[in-house]
Write a protein that holds these residues in place. Structure first.
Motif, PDB file in Angstrom:
ATOM      1  N   TYR A  91      -4.584  -0.490  -9.032  1.00 34.70           N
ATOM      2  CA  TYR A  91      -4.705  -1.562  -8.049  1.00 34.70           C
ATOM      3  C   TYR A  91      -3.518  -1.527  -7.094  1.00 34.70           C
ATOM      4  CZ  TYR A  91      -8.037  -3.464 -11.400  1.00 34.70           C
ATOM      5  OH  TYR A  91      -9.110  -3.623 -12.247  1.00 34.70           O
ATOM      6  N   LEU A  92      -3.768  -1.774  -5.821  1.00 37.63           N
ATOM      7  CA  LEU A  92      -2.684  -1.961  -4.861  1.00 37.63           C
ATOM      8  C   LEU A  92      -2.084  -3.345  -5.096  1.00 37.63           C
ATOM      9  CD1 LEU A  92      -4.222  -0.688  -1.487  1.00 37.63           C
ATOM     10  CD2 LEU A  92      -2.504   0.455  -2.882  1.00 37.63           C
ATOM     11  N   THR A  93      -0.786  -3.450  -4.965  1.00 38.02           N
ATOM     12  CA  THR A  93      -0.133  -4.759  -5.047  1.00 38.02           C
ATOM     13  C   THR A  93      -0.106  -5.379  -3.654  1.00 38.02           C
ATOM     14  OG1 THR A  93       2.072  -3.887  -4.601  1.00 38.02           O
ATOM     15  CG2 THR A  93       1.375  -3.959  -6.934  1.00 38.02           C
ATOM     16  N   PRO A  94       0.155  -6.679  -3.564  1.00 35.20           N
ATOM     17  CA  PRO A  94       0.270  -7.303  -2.236  1.00 35.20           C
ATOM     18  C   PRO A  94       1.332  -6.624  -1.359  1.00 35.20           C
ATOM     19  CG  PRO A  94       0.045  -8.998  -3.904  1.00 35.20           C
ATOM     20  CD  PRO A  94       0.201  -7.675  -4.645  1.00 35.20           C
ATOM     21  N   ALA A  95       2.377  -6.086  -1.986  1.00 33.39           N
ATOM     22  CA  ALA A  95       3.430  -5.398  -1.218  1.00 33.39           C
ATOM     23  C   ALA A  95       2.910  -4.131  -0.551  1.00 33.39           C
ATOM     24  CB  ALA A  95       4.607  -5.063  -2.131  1.00 33.39           C
ATOM     25  N   ALA A  96       1.860  -3.544  -1.100  1.00 36.45           N
ATOM     26  CA  ALA A  96       1.316  -2.291  -0.563  1.00 36.45           C
ATOM     27  C   ALA A  96       0.381  -2.509   0.622  1.00 36.45           C
ATOM     28  CB  ALA A  96       0.579  -1.529  -1.656  1.00 36.45           C
ATOM     29  N   THR A  97      -0.161  -3.696   0.757  1.00 35.48           N
ATOM     30  CA  THR A  97      -1.163  -3.943   1.805  1.00 35.48           C
ATOM     31  C   THR A  97      -0.654  -3.625   3.204  1.00 35.48           C
ATOM     32  OG1 THR A  97      -2.252  -5.577   0.406  1.00 35.48           O
ATOM     33  CG2 THR A  97      -2.758  -5.645   2.762  1.00 35.48           C
ATOM     34  N   PRO A  98       0.522  -4.131   3.622  1.00 36.99           N
ATOM     35  CA  PRO A  98       0.973  -3.778   4.978  1.00 36.99           C
ATOM     36  C   PRO A  98       1.255  -2.283   5.133  1.00 36.99           C
ATOM     37  CG  PRO A  98       2.516  -5.329   3.933  1.00 36.99           C
ATOM     38  CD  PRO A  98       1.419  -5.065   2.963  1.00 36.99           C
ATOM     39  N   LEU A  99       1.706  -1.655   4.062  1.00 32.75           N
ATOM     40  CA  LEU A  99       1.972  -0.215   4.091  1.00 32.75           C
ATOM     41  C   LEU A  99       0.668   0.558   4.255  1.00 32.75           C
ATOM     42  CD1 LEU A  99       4.403   1.627   3.910  1.00 32.75           C
ATOM     43  CD2 LEU A  99       4.127   1.646   1.429  1.00 32.75           C
ATOM     44  N   PHE A 100      -0.351   0.179   3.500  1.00 31.41           N
ATOM     45  CA  PHE A 100      -1.667   0.817   3.630  1.00 31.41           C
ATOM     46  C   PHE A 100      -2.191   0.647   5.055  1.00 31.41           C
ATOM     47  CE2 PHE A 100      -6.283   0.131   3.769  1.00 31.41           C
ATOM     48  CZ  PHE A 100      -6.685   1.444   3.575  1.00 31.41           C
ATOM     49  N   GLU A 101      -2.033  -0.542   5.624  1.00 31.28           N
ATOM     50  CA  GLU A 101      -2.508  -0.786   6.985  1.00 31.28           C
ATOM     51  C   GLU A 101      -1.794   0.109   7.992  1.00 31.28           C
ATOM     52  OE1 GLU A 101      -2.020  -5.015   7.346  1.00 31.28           O
ATOM     53  OE2 GLU A 101      -3.850  -5.427   6.193  1.00 31.28           O
TER      54      GLU A 101
END
Length: 147
Positions: A91-101
């Protein structure tokens, strides 16, 4: 038939990743890390490690080290599957979301630049041809593996 087709097909993934590596370097991500985050983000949370490895094109044991690094960075989380304790889901963590974007934005821009000059219908045709070539290659691989 052009004898260069195989070389072009082989060269394009390296060229593609090289462009993305250079553009993603400011994020402090190695190629294996951004590729893993990108695939997980595109596939969706809760992917089994083995499915993620298959999508990336690596062996599952090779992916474990990268997942451990991403987990240590707080970018992913691995959880045991409820119905199969041997399977880990990623699972991606919330911290990863902006990085993924950011990764997705860079990839989309690079894709547009690499496909510049092609009409939408030509891109669709190219995608169809590549899918057929991939299908043929997988069939050859399956046949040769089972022999």
């Amino acid at each position: 038939m052009s004898s260069m087709i195989g070389f072009r097909i082989a060269r394009l993934p390296h060229l593609w990743r090289s462009i993305l590596d250079r553009r993603l370097a400011p994020l402090g991500l190695t190629q294996t890390r951004w590729v893993t985050l990108y695939h997980l983000g595109r596939m969706g949370d809760g992917q089994p490690q083995c499915e993620l490895a298959r999508a990336i094109g690596v062996e599952a044991p090779s992916l474990v080290r990268t997942l451990s690094q991403l987990e240590a960075q707080g970018l992913i989380e691995r959880r045991t599957c409820d119905y199969d304790r041997r399977t880990k889901r990623v699972y991606l963590t919330p911290a990863a979301t902006p990085l993924f974007e950011q990764i997705e934005s860079v990839a989309n821009t690079a894709r547009q630049e690499m496909l510049a000059g092609l009409k939408d219908e030509e891109i669709e045709q190219l995608d169809s041809w590549l899918a057929r070539i991939e299908h043929n290659g997988l069939a050859i691989q399956a046949k040769e593996t089972s022999s």
